[in-house]
Design a protein around this motif. Structure first.
Motif, short mmCIF file in Angstrom:
data_model
loop_
_atom_site.label_atom_id
_atom_site.label_comp_id
_atom_site.label_asym_id
_atom_site.label_seq_id
_atom_site.Cartn_x
_atom_site.Cartn_y
_atom_site.Cartn_z
N LYS A 1 -10.10 57.37 36.99
CA LYS A 1 -8.99 57.85 36.14
C LYS A 1 -8.97 57.13 34.80
CE LYS A 1 -5.54 54.69 38.11
NZ LYS A 1 -4.28 54.61 38.89
N LEU A 2 -9.58 55.94 34.72
CA LEU A 2 -9.65 55.21 33.46
C LEU A 2 -10.55 55.89 32.44
CD1 LEU A 2 -9.94 51.57 34.87
CD2 LEU A 2 -7.88 52.79 34.16
N SER A 3 -11.32 56.88 32.87
CA SER A 3 -12.21 57.60 31.95
C SER A 3 -11.46 58.53 31.02
CB SER A 3 -13.24 58.40 32.76
OG SER A 3 -12.59 59.42 33.50
N ARG A 4 -10.16 58.79 31.28
CA ARG A 4 -9.33 59.73 30.50
C ARG A 4 -9.84 61.16 30.61
NH1 ARG A 4 -6.25 56.71 26.78
NH2 ARG A 4 -6.14 54.58 27.57
N LEU A 5 -10.68 61.45 31.58
CA LEU A 5 -11.17 62.80 31.80
C LEU A 5 -10.29 63.51 32.82
CD1 LEU A 5 -14.99 62.05 32.10
CD2 LEU A 5 -13.95 63.42 30.30
N ASN B 1 -5.56 64.78 33.15
CA ASN B 1 -5.58 64.18 31.82
C ASN B 1 -5.72 65.30 30.80
OD1 ASN B 1 -5.39 61.26 32.07
ND2 ASN B 1 -7.34 61.36 33.17
N PRO B 2 -5.33 65.06 29.53
CA PRO B 2 -5.45 66.12 28.51
C PRO B 2 -6.88 66.66 28.43
CG PRO B 2 -4.13 64.31 27.68
CD PRO B 2 -4.69 63.85 28.99
N ILE B 3 -6.97 67.97 28.30
CA ILE B 3 -8.28 68.62 28.24
C ILE B 3 -8.65 68.97 26.81
CG2 ILE B 3 -9.60 70.64 29.00
CD1 ILE B 3 -8.00 70.64 31.54
N SER B 4 -7.67 69.47 26.02
CA SER B 4 -7.94 69.85 24.64
C SER B 4 -6.63 69.82 23.86
CB SER B 4 -8.58 71.24 24.55
OG SER B 4 -7.67 72.23 25.01
N ILE B 5 -6.72 69.79 22.53
CA ILE B 5 -5.53 69.81 21.69
C ILE B 5 -4.84 71.16 21.79
CG2 ILE B 5 -4.74 69.63 19.30
CD1 ILE B 5 -6.90 67.61 18.79
N ARG B 6 -5.62 72.23 21.96
CA ARG B 6 -5.04 73.57 22.07
C ARG B 6 -4.08 73.65 23.26
NH1 ARG B 6 -6.73 77.92 25.01
NH2 ARG B 6 -8.69 76.87 25.51
N THR B 7 -4.48 73.08 24.39
CA THR B 7 -3.58 73.10 25.55
C THR B 7 -2.39 72.17 25.34
OG1 THR B 7 -4.90 71.38 26.62
CG2 THR B 7 -5.45 73.67 27.12
N ASN C 1 -17.09 63.09 23.18
CA ASN C 1 -16.28 63.65 22.12
C ASN C 1 -16.01 65.14 22.37
OD1 ASN C 1 -18.67 64.96 21.42
ND2 ASN C 1 -19.20 63.43 19.89
N LEU C 2 -15.32 65.78 21.42
CA LEU C 2 -14.92 67.18 21.61
C LEU C 2 -16.13 68.10 21.68
CD1 LEU C 2 -11.84 67.32 19.22
CD2 LEU C 2 -11.86 67.09 21.69
N THR C 3 -17.15 67.82 20.88
CA THR C 3 -18.35 68.67 20.91
C THR C 3 -19.02 68.63 22.28
OG1 THR C 3 -18.71 68.26 18.55
CG2 THR C 3 -20.58 69.10 19.81
N LEU D 1 -8.21 62.17 23.97
CA LEU D 1 -9.51 62.81 23.82
C LEU D 1 -10.48 61.91 23.07
CD1 LEU D 1 -8.37 66.46 23.01
CD2 LEU D 1 -9.34 65.61 25.13
N ARG D 2 -9.98 61.09 22.15
CA ARG D 2 -10.85 60.16 21.44
C ARG D 2 -11.35 59.05 22.36
NH1 ARG D 2 -8.92 57.00 18.12
NH2 ARG D 2 -10.78 56.64 16.86
N LYS D 3 -10.60 58.77 23.45
CA LYS D 3 -10.95 57.66 24.34
C LYS D 3 -11.64 58.14 25.61
CE LYS D 3 -7.15 54.74 22.73
NZ LYS D 3 -5.91 54.03 23.10
N ARG D 4 -11.97 59.42 25.70
CA ARG D 4 -12.66 59.90 26.90
C ARG D 4 -14.03 59.22 27.02
NH1 ARG D 4 -12.38 66.39 27.02
NH2 ARG D 4 -13.58 66.02 25.12
N THR D 5 -14.35 58.81 28.23
CA THR D 5 -15.61 58.09 28.46
C THR D 5 -16.12 58.40 29.86
OG1 THR D 5 -16.57 55.90 28.73
CG2 THR D 5 -14.22 56.08 29.08
#
Length: 744
Positions: free
Chosen positions: A452-456, A512-518, A654-656, A631-635
């Motif tokens: 869960k620490l992956s922010r994914l 965890n957040p998936i995208s800014i759109r959501t 990253n987002l890409t 999303l910037r901290k996803r790892t």
């Protein structure tokens, strides 16, 4: 060259926020040991679950601990680079291996080249300039199946001498043997030496036991008598101890014979002499200091054994008697003590299953020396076979080692959005999406605690195949779409790297957040969910209250009442007060709405969009900002750590990369879509459109009327309603006083 200057340079590529070494030049590979392990992406990983050739992983795992470590990777690169003319060819990852790439200026290189040419001659292609894995695999398979394959292990094969074959079978049955290169069990020198040592120790013990038996009065029957004595020793001791306790406490005699629960079970069961319930009871009826009867009054389950003990042990040692006292039993145990001491020293080995005659034959002959000679013959071809194994290693490393490096030292393939990364085990199809980043999981809760620490956004699924008992648990990263319908119990399909399909069931979601759109619509969804929950709670409360009231009314109707309560008079004052309160409430609501509408209509045309934009930013802005930070901290690092990797960096996503790792279902570019839905009522949408237009027109008309009224109508009415102004005449100047009348 002075100081710390080097004659070569490392090449790093910045990808996904990481500086990753490319390892494409010969200098980099020849000096691979100089690369600081702190710059590696991973420090170790499990062998299981990697998307790499299993034989390559087996060769890399030199200590057979199930993990690939830094030292083993360094050894593999050093070994390979030392045997190639130009180590940079590893970056080509070619399946075929040209013989010209082997170094010819070293003894090791010449040995490998000669072995490679022998392999090609054996394959019927002596003039070929290259060989591949198939060539080496066929030769290695033939070598492993041969009896003399250089491993020093000999299985039972028809071409061996009959005595040697029988000896090999004896060694395998006794010691378990060793595994031959073919996979069969066989015998090697260490197993044979252990077998012969155990056999000699067993025969020495047998001779000592025979000496002890010769001094015992039972003669040749001593071995059988001793076994019977040992089988009954504990039961006889138990009986005499119970009798001693009964002498100490007379009131305990009944309990020492059998408990009430045991007697109750005996009464209900069907008894026979072999019944386990009967065997649990004492040998005979327990009484204070009572001797053990040998002829009658015995437990039926032990009657035959006691009779044999009397005939084979008691009578020969103590003489004929019908009962055995505690002192007699102590004498029997003392007589058996010397023999028992030798019997208890029996070596712990399985060699006695072969029989004393076979063991004597093996130790008195030269079979051990003959077997050792055959093993030395097998080991004589080890050098040639090791050369073939080295050719296999070089061919496999030539094709796959660089890929391992770029997915271990660097995660270059992962950041180039390649599907060939070593740790991805398949693709999960779930909720209209394909999740490509899938990892194996052993323990869901333990894995989730770290991952869960992956922010994914992670989904854990249990995968099964129909007709197969095996299952697997996976975790997949969801990096596109939303998680509204990702709830435990949903089903999907997991396709592993071999193309096998598994039925996947969602077990757990790490949200965890998936995208800014959501994230934009997340506050509104939460608000709608909260309102629906509150409305549901209010409705349920009102329903319960209504049902309770109806229940009370029914109870009143069904009860017999002797006195009818007088009807209360209608209180018009109270009713007027209620209506007045309702009117005031409605008036307040209307005033508030009118005030809001007036405030909106009083704005300039360009102010209203700014107001809406500010409201949108206030509601969705915090959610979007928090999602952007997450999303910037996803790892990927914590997820790989939880799967058994030792990750050296955080491996950002990253987002890409997120858009690539999870694909959403979309119509193809060359598709034609017909929008006329045959299942929708043809006039329904038209009616809704007309109603909507009418409502919009009415709202615009009302807004226009209100705006016109506030702008022009109110001022005109105020002018008409004001009283007319009264003009006051100007003051006239005072004239001279009138003359008095004459004649008076």
């Amino acid at each position: 060259m002075t100081g710390g200057e080097k004659s070569y340079r490392w090449t790093f590529q910045r990808m996904g926020g990481l500086d990753q070494v490319l390892l494409r030049s010969s200098d980099e590979l020849l000096h691979f040991d100089d690369l600081d392990p702190r710059l590696w992406v991973a420090l170790s990983c499990p062998v299981e679950g990697l998307r790499l050739d299993p034989r390559v992983l087996e060769l890399l795992d030199s200590d057979r601990d199930g993990r690939i470590r830094v030292r083993e990777v360094q050894d593999a690169v050093r070994w390979t680079a030392a045997r190639l003319e130009d180590p940079s060819v590893l970056a080509e990852r070619r399946e075929d291996f040209p013989l010209s790439r082997i170094r010819s200026d070293s003894d090791e290189g010449r040995r490998l080249l000669a072995s490679a040419r022998r392999i090609l001659r054996g394959r019927g292609r002596p003039e070929a300039a290259s060989l591949d894995r198939q060539d080496v695999a066929e030769v290695m398979r033939a070598v492993s199946l041969a009896t003399f394959n250089g491993d020093g292990v000999l299985p039972d094969r028809p071409e061996l001498d009959e005595d040697v074959r029988r000896f090999i079978v004896d060694v395998v049955e006794t010691t378990g043997g060793a595994e031959d290169a073919s996979g069969e069990r066989g015998a090697d020198l260490s197993c044979a030496e252990r077998f012969m040592t155990e056999a000699a120790a067993l025969l020495d013990w047998k001779r000592e036991l025979d000496v002890a038996a010769a001094s015992f009065p039972l003669g040749e029957d001593v071995h059988g008598a001793f076994q019977l004595f040992r089988a009954l020793e504990g039961k006889v001791d138990d009986y005499f101890i119970r009798c001693a306790v009964a002498a100490y406490e007379p009131g305990a005699a009944d309990a020492l014979n059998a408990s009430e629960a045991t007697l109750a079970r005996l009464a209900e069961a069907r008894l026979d002499t072999d019944a386990s319930l009967t065997a649990e009871l004492p040998l005979a009826h327990v009484a204070a200091d009572r001797p053990l009867p040998l002829l009658s009054g015995l437990n039926p389950a032990w009657l035959a054994d006691v009779a044999r003990l009397r005939e084979t042990v008691i009578v020969p040692l103590l003489g004929a008697r019908d009962a055995l006292s505690r002192e007699d039993w102590a004498e029997v145990k003392a007589r058996f003590a010397p023999y028992a001491a030798v019997a208890d020293r029996k070596p712990n080995t399985e060699a006695d299953r072969l029989g004393w005659d076979r063991l004597t034959e093996l130790l008195s002959g030269d079979i051990a020396e003959r077997f050792a000679a055959v093993v030395r013959k097998d080991l004589g071809g080890r050098e040639e076979i090791e050369a073939i194994a080295d050719v296999e290693r070089l061919v496999l490393y030539h094709a796959h080692l660089h890929r391992l490096l770029m997915n271990f030292v660097s995660f270059y393939d992962f950041y180039t959005l390649s599907s060939g990364t070593t740790f991805q085990i398949g693709t999960l199809y779930l909720d209209g999406r394909s999740c490509h980043l899938c990892l194996g999981v052993d323990d869901v809760e333990r894995h989730a605690a770290l991952a869960k620490l992956s922010r994914l956004c992670l989904v854990y699924c249990e995968c099964r195949r129909e007709g197969h008992a095996d299952t697997k648990t996976i975790v997949a990263a969801v990096t596109a779409g939303d998680a509204i319908f990702l709830v435990p119990g949903r089903h999907g399909v997991f396709v592993d790297n071999e193309g096998e399909e598994w039925d996947a069931t969602l077990l757990k979601l790490v949200d965890n957040p998936i995208s800014i759109r959501t994230a934009i619509f997340s506050p509104y969804r939460r608000l709608g969910r909260m309102i629906s929950q509150q409305v549901a709670k209010l409705t349920a409360a009102k329903e319960d209250k209504l049902l309770a009231g109806a229940s009370k009314s029914l109870e009143k109707l069904t009860s017999v009442t002797t006195v009818k309560a007088p009807a209360l008079p209608f209180d018009i004052g109270k009713s007027v007060g209620i209506f007045a309160a309702l009117g005031l409430a409605l008036g307040a609501i209307g005033t508030a709405l009118a005030g809001m509408a007036a405030a909106l209509m009083s704005m300039a045309w360009w102010q209203l969009p700014l107001l809406l934009l500010c409201a949108f930013v206030l509601v969705s802005g915090p959610s979007m900002f928090l999602a952007w930070l997450n999303l910037r901290k996803r790892t990927l690092g914590p997820a790989l750590d939880a799967s058994g990797w030792a990750v050296n960096t955080q491996i950002p996503i990253n987002l890409t990369m997120g858009r690539f790792l999870t694909g959403e279902g979309r119509l193809p570019d060359n598709a034609v879509s017909f929008r006329d839905d045959p299942l929708r009522a043809p006039s329904l949408w038209k009616k809704r459109l007309l109603y909507g237009l009418a409502l919009c027109a009415a709202a615009l008309l009302a807004a226009g009327v209100y705006w016109g009224w506030t702008r022009y109508g109110r001022a005109a009415v105020e002018r008409l309603a004001a009283p007319a102004a009264v003009e006051t005449p100007a003051a006239q100047p005072a004239g001279p006083p009138a003359a008095p009348a004459r004649g008076k």
